[in-house]
Design a protein around this motif. Structure first.
Motif, PDB file in Angstrom:
ATOM      1  N   ILE A   1      -8.695 -13.416  -0.436  1.00 22.46           N
ATOM      2  CA  ILE A   1     -10.096 -12.980  -0.422  1.00 22.46           C
ATOM      3  C   ILE A   1     -10.873 -13.723  -1.500  1.00 22.46           C
ATOM      4  O   ILE A   1     -10.398 -13.848  -2.631  1.00 22.46           O
ATOM      5  CB  ILE A   1     -10.147 -11.461  -0.665  1.00 22.46           C
ATOM      6  CG1 ILE A   1      -9.623 -10.753   0.572  1.00 22.46           C
ATOM      7  CG2 ILE A   1     -11.527 -11.004  -1.028  1.00 22.46           C
ATOM      8  CD1 ILE A   1      -9.985  -9.323   0.642  1.00 22.46           C
TER       9      ILE A   1
ATOM     10  N   VAL B   1     -15.781 -10.536  -1.045  1.00 21.41           N
ATOM     11  CA  VAL B   1     -15.964  -9.312  -1.821  1.00 21.41           C
ATOM     12  C   VAL B   1     -17.417  -8.854  -1.742  1.00 21.41           C
ATOM     13  O   VAL B   1     -17.711  -7.674  -1.542  1.00 21.41           O
ATOM     14  CB  VAL B   1     -15.534  -9.514  -3.289  1.00 21.41           C
ATOM     15  CG1 VAL B   1     -15.998  -8.342  -4.150  1.00 21.41           C
ATOM     16  CG2 VAL B   1     -14.020  -9.655  -3.383  1.00 21.41           C
TER      17      VAL B   1
ATOM     18  N   ASN C   1      -4.475  -8.674  -4.969  1.00 26.18           N
ATOM     19  CA  ASN C   1      -3.247  -7.989  -5.359  1.00 26.18           C
ATOM     20  C   ASN C   1      -2.892  -6.882  -4.380  1.00 26.18           C
ATOM     21  O   ASN C   1      -1.772  -6.786  -3.877  1.00 26.18           O
ATOM     22  CB  ASN C   1      -3.471  -7.347  -6.740  1.00 26.18           C
ATOM     23  CG  ASN C   1      -2.448  -7.798  -7.740  1.00 26.18           C
ATOM     24  OD1 ASN C   1      -1.496  -8.474  -7.371  1.00 26.18           O
ATOM     25  ND2 ASN C   1      -2.635  -7.432  -8.987  1.00 26.18           N
ATOM     26  N   ILE C   2      -3.859  -5.998  -4.137  1.00 26.76           N
ATOM     27  CA  ILE C   2      -3.611  -4.825  -3.289  1.00 26.76           C
ATOM     28  C   ILE C   2      -3.374  -5.259  -1.841  1.00 26.76           C
ATOM     29  O   ILE C   2      -2.420  -4.829  -1.190  1.00 26.76           O
ATOM     30  CB  ILE C   2      -4.790  -3.832  -3.384  1.00 26.76           C
ATOM     31  CG1 ILE C   2      -4.887  -3.272  -4.816  1.00 26.76           C
ATOM     32  CG2 ILE C   2      -4.641  -2.707  -2.380  1.00 26.76           C
ATOM     33  CD1 ILE C   2      -6.161  -2.498  -5.109  1.00 26.76           C
ATOM     34  N   LEU C   3      -4.216  -6.155  -1.349  1.00 30.00           N
ATOM     35  CA  LEU C   3      -4.078  -6.561   0.056  1.00 30.00           C
ATOM     36  C   LEU C   3      -2.821  -7.397   0.262  1.00 30.00           C
ATOM     37  O   LEU C   3      -2.165  -7.300   1.297  1.00 30.00           O
ATOM     38  CB  LEU C   3      -5.338  -7.304   0.513  1.00 30.00           C
ATOM     39  CG  LEU C   3      -6.563  -6.382   0.640  1.00 30.00           C
ATOM     40  CD1 LEU C   3      -7.837  -7.184   0.807  1.00 30.00           C
ATOM     41  CD2 LEU C   3      -6.404  -5.404   1.810  1.00 30.00           C
TER      42      LEU C   3
ATOM     43  N   MET D   1      -3.285 -13.944   3.378  1.00 32.61           N
ATOM     44  CA  MET D   1      -4.726 -14.207   3.459  1.00 32.61           C
ATOM     45  C   MET D   1      -5.360 -13.891   2.103  1.00 32.61           C
ATOM     46  O   MET D   1      -5.068 -12.888   1.497  1.00 32.61           O
ATOM     47  CB  MET D   1      -5.323 -13.323   4.541  1.00 32.61           C
ATOM     48  CG  MET D   1      -6.790 -13.519   4.710  1.00 32.61           C
ATOM     49  SD  MET D   1      -7.435 -12.466   5.996  1.00 32.61           S
ATOM     50  CE  MET D   1      -6.025 -12.231   7.065  1.00 32.61           C
TER      51      MET D   1
ATOM     52  N   ILE E   1     -18.033  -7.337   1.618  1.00 32.43           N
ATOM     53  CA  ILE E   1     -17.475  -5.973   1.737  1.00 32.43           C
ATOM     54  C   ILE E   1     -18.362  -4.985   0.987  1.00 32.43           C
ATOM     55  O   ILE E   1     -18.633  -3.883   1.471  1.00 32.43           O
ATOM     56  CB  ILE E   1     -16.034  -5.900   1.157  1.00 32.43           C
ATOM     57  CG1 ILE E   1     -15.114  -6.905   1.842  1.00 32.43           C
ATOM     58  CG2 ILE E   1     -15.469  -4.505   1.314  1.00 32.43           C
ATOM     59  CD1 ILE E   1     -13.769  -7.055   1.119  1.00 32.43           C
TER      60      ILE E   1
ATOM     61  N   MET F   1     -13.312  -8.054  -9.069  1.00 32.54           N
ATOM     62  CA  MET F   1     -12.642  -7.415  -7.929  1.00 32.54           C
ATOM     63  C   MET F   1     -11.790  -8.395  -7.130  1.00 32.54           C
ATOM     64  O   MET F   1     -10.862  -7.980  -6.431  1.00 32.54           O
ATOM     65  CB  MET F   1     -13.689  -6.787  -6.999  1.00 32.54           C
ATOM     66  CG  MET F   1     -14.319  -5.529  -7.551  1.00 32.54           C
ATOM     67  SD  MET F   1     -15.682  -5.004  -6.488  1.00 32.54           S
ATOM     68  CE  MET F   1     -16.195  -3.512  -7.336  1.00 32.54           C
TER      69      MET F   1
ATOM     70  N   GLU G   1      -8.102  -8.188  -8.023  1.00 30.50           N
ATOM     71  CA  GLU G   1      -7.635  -6.824  -7.712  1.00 30.50           C
ATOM     72  C   GLU G   1      -7.402  -6.663  -6.215  1.00 30.50           C
ATOM     73  O   GLU G   1      -6.372  -6.149  -5.775  1.00 30.50           O
ATOM     74  CB  GLU G   1      -8.684  -5.797  -8.136  1.00 30.50           C
ATOM     75  CG  GLU G   1      -8.568  -5.360  -9.581  1.00 30.50           C
ATOM     76  CD  GLU G   1      -9.680  -4.382  -9.954  1.00 30.50           C
ATOM     77  OE1 GLU G   1      -9.845  -4.158 -11.143  1.00 30.50           O
ATOM     78  OE2 GLU G   1     -10.386  -3.852  -9.049  1.00 30.50           O
ATOM     79  N   PHE G   2      -8.387  -7.095  -5.441  1.00 29.12           N
ATOM     80  CA  PHE G   2      -8.273  -6.936  -3.990  1.00 29.12           C
ATOM     81  C   PHE G   2      -7.146  -7.812  -3.445  1.00 29.12           C
ATOM     82  O   PHE G   2      -6.401  -7.395  -2.558  1.00 29.12           O
ATOM     83  CB  PHE G   2      -9.604  -7.288  -3.305  1.00 29.12           C
ATOM     84  CG  PHE G   2     -10.629  -6.196  -3.417  1.00 29.12           C
ATOM     85  CD1 PHE G   2     -10.512  -5.210  -4.384  1.00 29.12           C
ATOM     86  CD2 PHE G   2     -11.708  -6.140  -2.567  1.00 29.12           C
ATOM     87  CE1 PHE G   2     -11.445  -4.199  -4.501  1.00 29.12           C
ATOM     88  CE2 PHE G   2     -12.651  -5.136  -2.671  1.00 29.12           C
ATOM     89  CZ  PHE G   2     -12.528  -4.164  -3.628  1.00 29.12           C
TER      90      PHE G   2
END
Lengths: 494, 95
Positions: free
Chosen positions: B3, B8, B33-35, B1, B11, B27, B30-31
């Protein structure tokens, strides 16, 4: 004359009692070291007067023949995550700049009641979120260590308890408090060649500690020796009705029961902690650790913790989720900063206050946490993570059916240079790969130095124990400490 | 999924953190990547596993339903950015 700042907590305690020196002499010596070490930026606030006040009380009590506390005459550093009555407590954030608690955290209060004196409030990663101490609003903490061969790159002291680790290894304090959510005591200890223990979740009260992720946060000591850690932990631990997750158990006599004789104990070596591409020097250190524990009489067996690779992603759902909830309290109303743009309403004030008061990593984690808890995603992320967390804890339970403790590396590398990993949050998160699993399972775990790598930097080993069995963790760490003969210290350049 | 920028910003709004367009755009990767990385948890078989609620078994304690503290109004207000007449003061919330 002995250099008082080279003494361990045990040596200060015993020397003070024997009359070899006064508590005031000790406090004065450490105050001088703190004042001369601004280049390390280990302290946010220095409190030489508090150290002297406690020292004078100790000297007076001794002169009067009164019973002395367990830490009478011993000055320590206090991580700036513990609320200290009358002394600014910031969690290294702009949000709490100027916040002066009107109450004392349970753990710090116990330390003062035992006679310890406060040298100052130690720098850390902002709200304890970070692994390199580069997220503090008050600037980076610098490690006193430098690579051999004239490379003067500023190195990370680890995080989040980086002020604590830097200050102890630089002899600015004999011991300090730390807190550990995913490795924040153990990784900085490993980076700076000192020891630190995260006790079983619930041993130390969380009351009065600025909250990050409440199901993971635990306070613990950091010091240069295993014995010093045992001494401090005995004072810090204990039931506190003000913390609903505090364990109502007697505090064992960890120091008196220290023994490096490991005959009859079995050490598990988790095979999943040796992934392809593990740093060769870390791997070699681990092998030396295995040999040391065998030499101490322990049996060594291989064990499996099959869900290890899922620990980090699990942690980086659960910790931000809890952080997003805990940090909702910073709203510009009750304490901390307020940013009120002209004509702003309440909601605008919240958003402006939080935009100005939090650093980038804190915002990132709050927002990730908000996302994984939001409607439609809660089950896929948060519930799934809590289920995987249960499996990770079960892995440990099964492993502990065949062994008493686990031996692993503490961190995947020696200290890295400041700035080296900051660009990629994910690369920074991977630093916690060996420390996070024990945090998720609430188990006691200790970092102890093993030696220096080829660049002359400390690398360490981690002992993970069964819940409530801090004694075996301390004893195995002591066996390593005795055999490694680690006595290296950074050359003074600051 | 994946984002997007709009997510962003949503959120950020839910988190009560104001972000500029430039910040929000930075962001997004970054998000993702992390998610994207944490999504590997989806491959774990959790059939029959209860979500963890406590790492160390501990019973919930009860205490006597009695007032044990209080009368510290000034201490409670001591660190407030704005306190007036013994209350926390906030911008007007009712027009």
């Amino acid at each position: 004359m002995t250099n008082l700042t080279d003494l361990t907590v045990a040596e200060i305690r015993d020397g003070f009692r024997a009359g070899d020196f006064s508590a005031r002499e000790v406090a004065t010596s450490f105050n001088a070291n703190v004042a001369a070490a601004k280049a390390l930026n280990a302290f946010i606030v220095e409190t030489p007067e508090k150290a002297l006040e406690a020292a004078d009380a100790a000297d007076k009590a001794k002169a009067a023949g009164e019973t002395l506390g367990a830490l009478s005459g011993v000055p320590i550093g206090m991580k700036d995550l513990f609320c200290t009555e009358g002394t600014q407590t910031t969690a290294a954030s702009h949000m709490l700049e100027g916040f002066v608690p009107t109450y004392e955290s349970t753990v710090s209060g116990k330390l003062w009641a035992a006679g310890a004196g406060m040298l100052g409030k130690l720098n850390l990663d902002q709200f304890a979120m970070g692994s390199s101490n580069e997220t503090s609003y008050y600037g980076n903490v610098i490690s006193p260590w430098r690579r051999a061969g004239g490379d003067n790159a500023a190195l990370a002291p680890g995080g989040s308890s980086g002020g604590s680790s830097s200050a102890i290894s630089a002899r600015l304090c004999p011991a300090a408090t730390g807190t550990d959510t995913g490795g924040s005591i153990r990784q900085p200890a490993a980076f700076t060649g000192i020891s630190g223990i995260k006790p079983t979740y619930g041993r130390c009260s969380r009351w009065g500690i600025v909250a990050f992720a409440s199901s993971l946060d635990q306070a613990g000591p950091m010091a240069r020796t295993v014995r010093d850690n045992a001494i401090l932990l005995e004072v810090m631990a204990g039931f506190d009705p003000k913390d609903s997750t505090s364990l109502d158990l007697a505090v064992p006599q960890w120091e008196a029961n220290l023994s490096s004789d490991l005959r009859g104990k079995t050490v598990g070596i988790p095979k999943e902690y040796r992934p392809d591409g593990l740093n060769a020097e870390i791997s070699a250190m681990w092998d030396r650790g295995i040999a040391w524990l065998k030499d101490a009489g322990a049996e060594v067996v291989e064990v499996s913790l099959p869900h290890t690779k899922y620990a980090l992603p699990t942690y980086y759902i659960i910790a931000p989720a809890e952080a997003s909830s805990n940090l909702a309290r910073y709203d510009g109303v009750r304490y901390g900063q307020r940013d009120l743009p002209d004509g702003a309403g309440l909601q605008d004030m919240y958003a402006a206050t939080r935009a100005a008061g939090f650093g980038p990593e804190v915002k990132r984690r709050i927002m990730i946490g908000t996302y994984v808890l939001s409607a439609g995603f809660y089950d896929a992320y948060y519930t799934q993570a809590q289920k995987v967390r249960a499996l990770i804890a079960r892995d440990f339970e099964l492993a502990f059916e065949t062994c008493d403790i686990l031996l692993t590396p503490t961190a995947p590398s020696a200290a890295f240079a400041l700035g080296e990993k900051q660009a990629d949050p994910l690369a920074m998160y991977l630093n916690d790969v060996f420390t996070v699993p024990a945090s998720l399972a609430g188990l006691p775990a200790m970092a102890v130095p093993g030696g220096l790598d080829s660049a002359g930097l400390p690398i360490g080993l981690q002992i993970i124990g069964k819940a409530l069995d801090e004694q075996t963790v301390l004893n195995a760490s002591l066996a390593i400490e005795e055999r490694s003969g680690f006595a290296a210290r950074p050359d003074k350049w600051w | 999924m994946s984002i997007d920028l709009q997510t962003v910003k949503k959120i950020a709004s839910l988190s009560r953190i104001s972000v500029t367009d430039a910040e929000a755009e930075a962001m997004v990767p970054e998000f993702n990547n992390i998610l994207g990385w944490v999504e590997q948890l989806g491959e774990v078989d959790v059939t029959g596993v209860e979500p963890m609620t406590a790492v160390i078994p501990n019973h919930q304690r009860l205490r006597v339903d009695a007032v044990t503290d209080g009368n510290v109004r000034d201490k409670v207000l001591a660190n407030a950015p704005q306190a007036e007449h013994g209350f926390f003061a906030v911008p007007k919330v009712i027009e």
